[in-house]
Scaffold this motif. Structure first.
Motif, PDB file in Angstrom:
ATOM      1  N   PRO A  87       0.742  -1.283  -0.200  1.00 59.52           N
ATOM      2  CA  PRO A  87      -0.052   0.133  -0.021  1.00 59.52           C
ATOM      3  C   PRO A  87       0.960   1.343   0.082  1.00 59.52           C
ATOM      4  CG  PRO A  87      -0.665  -1.339   1.782  1.00 59.52           C
ATOM      5  CD  PRO A  87       0.614  -1.921   1.274  1.00 59.52           C
ATOM      6  N   GLY A  88       2.203   1.171   0.633  1.00 58.29           N
ATOM      7  CA  GLY A  88       2.783   2.366   0.654  1.00 58.29           C
ATOM      8  C   GLY A  88       4.076   2.006   1.305  1.00 58.29           C
ATOM      9  N   LEU A  89       4.699   3.044   2.110  1.00 55.96           N
ATOM     10  CA  LEU A  89       5.988   2.786   3.074  1.00 55.96           C
ATOM     11  C   LEU A  89       5.408   1.471   3.919  1.00 55.96           C
ATOM     12  CD1 LEU A  89       7.353   6.147   3.824  1.00 55.96           C
ATOM     13  CD2 LEU A  89       8.441   4.479   2.450  1.00 55.96           C
ATOM     14  N   VAL A  90       6.452   0.559   4.144  1.00 57.40           N
ATOM     15  CA  VAL A  90       6.107  -0.505   4.981  1.00 57.40           C
ATOM     16  C   VAL A  90       7.441  -0.649   6.037  1.00 57.40           C
ATOM     17  CG1 VAL A  90       5.229  -2.006   3.102  1.00 57.40           C
ATOM     18  CG2 VAL A  90       7.541  -2.517   3.810  1.00 57.40           C
ATOM     19  N   PRO A  91       7.119  -1.180   7.413  1.00 54.56           N
ATOM     20  CA  PRO A  91       8.295  -1.029   8.419  1.00 54.56           C
ATOM     21  C   PRO A  91       9.507  -1.430   7.869  1.00 54.56           C
ATOM     22  CG  PRO A  91       6.105  -1.893   9.114  1.00 54.56           C
ATOM     23  CD  PRO A  91       5.837  -1.839   7.663  1.00 54.56           C
ATOM     24  N   ASP A  92      10.628  -1.041   8.296  1.00 54.53           N
ATOM     25  CA  ASP A  92      12.127  -1.775   7.882  1.00 54.53           C
ATOM     26  C   ASP A  92      12.151  -3.106   7.822  1.00 54.53           C
ATOM     27  OD1 ASP A  92      12.711   1.311   7.633  1.00 54.53           O
ATOM     28  OD2 ASP A  92      13.111   1.246   9.785  1.00 54.53           O
ATOM     29  N   GLU A  93      11.565  -3.612   8.893  1.00 56.31           N
ATOM     30  CA  GLU A  93      11.981  -4.969   9.004  1.00 56.31           C
ATOM     31  C   GLU A  93      11.270  -5.879   8.004  1.00 56.31           C
ATOM     32  OE1 GLU A  93      11.431  -6.282  13.102  1.00 56.31           O
ATOM     33  OE2 GLU A  93      12.119  -8.103  12.515  1.00 56.31           O
ATOM     34  N   ILE A  94      10.007  -5.512   7.605  1.00 51.29           N
ATOM     35  CA  ILE A  94       9.269  -5.939   6.654  1.00 51.29           C
ATOM     36  C   ILE A  94       9.960  -5.690   5.233  1.00 51.29           C
ATOM     37  CG2 ILE A  94       6.945  -5.905   5.165  1.00 51.29           C
ATOM     38  CD1 ILE A  94       6.570  -7.030   7.974  1.00 51.29           C
ATOM     39  N   PHE A  95      10.480  -4.538   5.013  1.00 52.06           N
ATOM     40  CA  PHE A  95      11.106  -3.961   3.882  1.00 52.06           C
ATOM     41  C   PHE A  95      12.244  -5.059   3.554  1.00 52.06           C
ATOM     42  CE2 PHE A  95      14.031  -1.214   1.626  1.00 52.06           C
ATOM     43  CZ  PHE A  95      13.534  -0.822   0.420  1.00 52.06           C
ATOM     44  N   PHE A  96      12.933  -5.146   4.416  1.00 53.50           N
ATOM     45  CA  PHE A  96      14.439  -5.953   4.517  1.00 53.50           C
ATOM     46  C   PHE A  96      14.027  -7.485   4.381  1.00 53.50           C
ATOM     47  CE2 PHE A  96      16.223  -2.743   7.613  1.00 53.50           C
ATOM     48  CZ  PHE A  96      16.666  -1.925   6.582  1.00 53.50           C
ATOM     49  N   ALA A  97      13.174  -7.959   4.772  1.00 58.72           N
ATOM     50  CA  ALA A  97      12.572  -9.544   4.580  1.00 58.72           C
ATOM     51  C   ALA A  97      12.357  -9.561   3.375  1.00 58.72           C
ATOM     52  CB  ALA A  97      11.451  -9.878   5.727  1.00 58.72           C
ATOM     53  N   PHE A 104      11.060  -7.254  -4.294  1.00 53.38           N
ATOM     54  CA  PHE A 104      11.000  -5.866  -4.405  1.00 53.38           C
ATOM     55  C   PHE A 104       9.456  -5.248  -4.129  1.00 53.38           C
ATOM     56  CE2 PHE A 104      11.449  -1.325  -5.395  1.00 53.38           C
ATOM     57  CZ  PHE A 104      12.479  -1.086  -4.729  1.00 53.38           C
ATOM     58  N   VAL A 105       9.486  -4.432  -3.017  1.00 52.62           N
ATOM     59  CA  VAL A 105       7.973  -4.112  -3.018  1.00 52.62           C
ATOM     60  C   VAL A 105       7.868  -2.657  -3.838  1.00 52.62           C
ATOM     61  CG1 VAL A 105       7.972  -5.137  -0.648  1.00 52.62           C
ATOM     62  CG2 VAL A 105       8.651  -2.713  -0.720  1.00 52.62           C
ATOM     63  N   ALA A 106       6.666  -2.535  -4.293  1.00 51.02           N
ATOM     64  CA  ALA A 106       6.362  -1.396  -4.943  1.00 51.02           C
ATOM     65  C   ALA A 106       5.045  -0.788  -4.637  1.00 51.02           C
ATOM     66  CB  ALA A 106       6.218  -1.637  -6.625  1.00 51.02           C
ATOM     67  N   LEU A 163      22.912   2.114   8.317  1.00 44.94           N
ATOM     68  CA  LEU A 163      22.828   1.158   7.358  1.00 44.94           C
ATOM     69  C   LEU A 163      21.905   1.760   6.274  1.00 44.94           C
ATOM     70  CD1 LEU A 163      23.936  -1.627   6.120  1.00 44.94           C
ATOM     71  CD2 LEU A 163      21.977  -2.463   6.571  1.00 44.94           C
ATOM     72  N   ALA A 164      20.965   2.548   6.682  1.00 44.59           N
ATOM     73  CA  ALA A 164      19.912   3.021   5.905  1.00 44.59           C
ATOM     74  C   ALA A 164      20.837   4.154   4.953  1.00 44.59           C
ATOM     75  CB  ALA A 164      18.696   3.730   6.747  1.00 44.59           C
ATOM     76  N   ARG A 165      21.805   4.942   5.532  1.00 41.82           N
ATOM     77  CA  ARG A 165      22.682   5.685   4.719  1.00 41.82           C
ATOM     78  C   ARG A 165      23.217   5.110   3.316  1.00 41.82           C
ATOM     79  NH1 ARG A 165      25.356   8.382   9.965  1.00 41.82           N
ATOM     80  NH2 ARG A 165      23.779   9.782  10.634  1.00 41.82           N
ATOM     81  N   LEU A 166      23.490   3.819   3.741  1.00 46.17           N
ATOM     82  CA  LEU A 166      24.260   3.088   2.558  1.00 46.17           C
ATOM     83  C   LEU A 166      23.193   3.029   1.369  1.00 46.17           C
ATOM     84  CD1 LEU A 166      26.499   1.493   1.434  1.00 46.17           C
ATOM     85  CD2 LEU A 166      25.521  -0.374   2.654  1.00 46.17           C
ATOM     86  N   TYR A 167      22.051   2.488   2.006  1.00 48.13           N
ATOM     87  CA  TYR A 167      20.980   2.727   0.689  1.00 48.13           C
ATOM     88  C   TYR A 167      20.639   3.775   0.173  1.00 48.13           C
ATOM     89  CZ  TYR A 167      16.345   1.015  -0.959  1.00 48.13           C
ATOM     90  OH  TYR A 167      15.553   0.496  -1.764  1.00 48.13           O
ATOM     91  N   TRP A 168      20.502   4.910   0.870  1.00 46.03           N
ATOM     92  CA  TRP A 168      20.311   6.232   0.428  1.00 46.03           C
ATOM     93  C   TRP A 168      21.279   6.594  -0.510  1.00 46.03           C
ATOM     94  CZ3 TRP A 168      16.037   8.869   1.176  1.00 46.03           C
ATOM     95  CH2 TRP A 168      16.138  10.263   0.704  1.00 46.03           C
TER      96      TRP A 168
END
Ligand code: HBI
Ligand code: FE
Length: 285
Positions: A87-97, A104-106, A163-168
């Protein structure tokens, strides 16, 4: 991440995925997708990384909002990745899993005509046009899975913000050095008409050589074009830097070193001058 809901909305599964319902996208949605697609295609030859353009050519994204079933079939054959709707942004843990499982979630919505240049939450154009072409590149596809696995581990170290900075600075706003000059590959740049030009041609931002620790110490901004971009030598080098690093001692080191300002330039930084000669880009506006 202020827009993330605490629990999946009622229509979503426990992993936050929803049926795409591709048939519900209207003719106006598909037309808006094509407008966004055509605009980027006038800008990206000569600016985007060859890996991004190659992926795009293999995926057939020109005609409208893609049907994820057909898109995932293609992508699975290329690198084993799938695209799933959320639906939109998902929690970090869900995103990483999801990333760790090569999914890839869209976001399952397309921006409206008043937001063609800027929107806060990732929509299907950013997520699919911006991210999915790079997932057709085997080295980058492996990097994204490794990132998901590392993301899950980083939560245990309390180091998610690092780690989020690496993604960014890679997945979202990365530049890569090629024999022809600097090229863009970060999804936040290649899906933005303004930043596609700014990142390479503006004299104002810093373009610094990628260094894993340096990147993870650097703050970032989400409300304007970037002030600093990091340049990787190749996707193979990026993958190797993350696979060969033991992040546990790195997180311990990062915890006691101060963050770096977005605009910082250190004596040891490799500083690149402008990304590309504007006149070398075939469709420079
Ligand atoms: N959710 N849908 C979606 N898309 C993202 O890019 C995303 C997310 N949730 C968390 C998240 N990204 C962050 O963990 C990363 O930016 C590090
Ligand atoms: Fe993104």
């Amino acid at each position: 991440m202020s827009h993330v809901l605490a629990a999946p909305p009622p229509e979503a599964a426990a992993d936050w995925t929803v049926p795409q319902h591709w048939e519900r996208f209207t003719a106006a949605d598909h037309a808006r997708w094509r407008t966004l697609f055509d605009r980027q295609m006038r800008l990206l030859p000569g600016r985007a990384a060859p890996a991004f353009l190659d992926g795009l050519a293999k995926l057939d994204l020109a005609d409208g909002v893609p049907d994820f079933r057909r898109l995932s079939e293609r992508l699975t054959r290329l690198t084993g990745w799938q695209v799933v709707a959320v639906p939109g942004l998902v929690p970090d843990e869900i995103f990483f899993a999801h990333l760790a499982r090569r999914r890839f979630v869209a976001g399952n919505f397309l921006r409206d005509e008043r937001q063609m240049d800027y929107l806060e939450e990732p929509d299907v154009f950013h997520d699919v046009f911006g991210h999915v072409p790079m997932l057709a590149h085997p080295g980058f596809a492996n990097y994204m899975q490794a990132y998901g696995e590392g993301g899950l581990r980083s939560i245990g170290f309390g180091a998610l913000d690092k780690l989020a900075r690496l993604y960014w600075y890679t997945v979202e706003f990365g530049l890569v050095e090629t024999a022809e000059g600097l090229r863009i590959y970060g999804a936040g740049i290649v899906s933005s008409a303004g930043e596609s030009r700014f990142a390479l041609e503006s004299p104002s931002p810093n373009r610094l050589g990628f260094d894993l620790v340096r990147v993870m110490r650097t703050r970032y901004r989400i409300d304007a074009f970037q002030q600093t971009y990091f340049v990787i030598p190749s996707f193979e080098a990026l993958l190797a830097a993350t696979l060969e690093t033991d992040f546990a001692p790195l997180y311990a080191e990062l915890a006691v070193r101060p963050d770096l300002a977005i605009s910082a330039v250190l004596p040891e930084d490799r500083v690149f001058t402008r990304g590309t000669q504007a006149e070398a880009a075939p469709h420079a506006a």
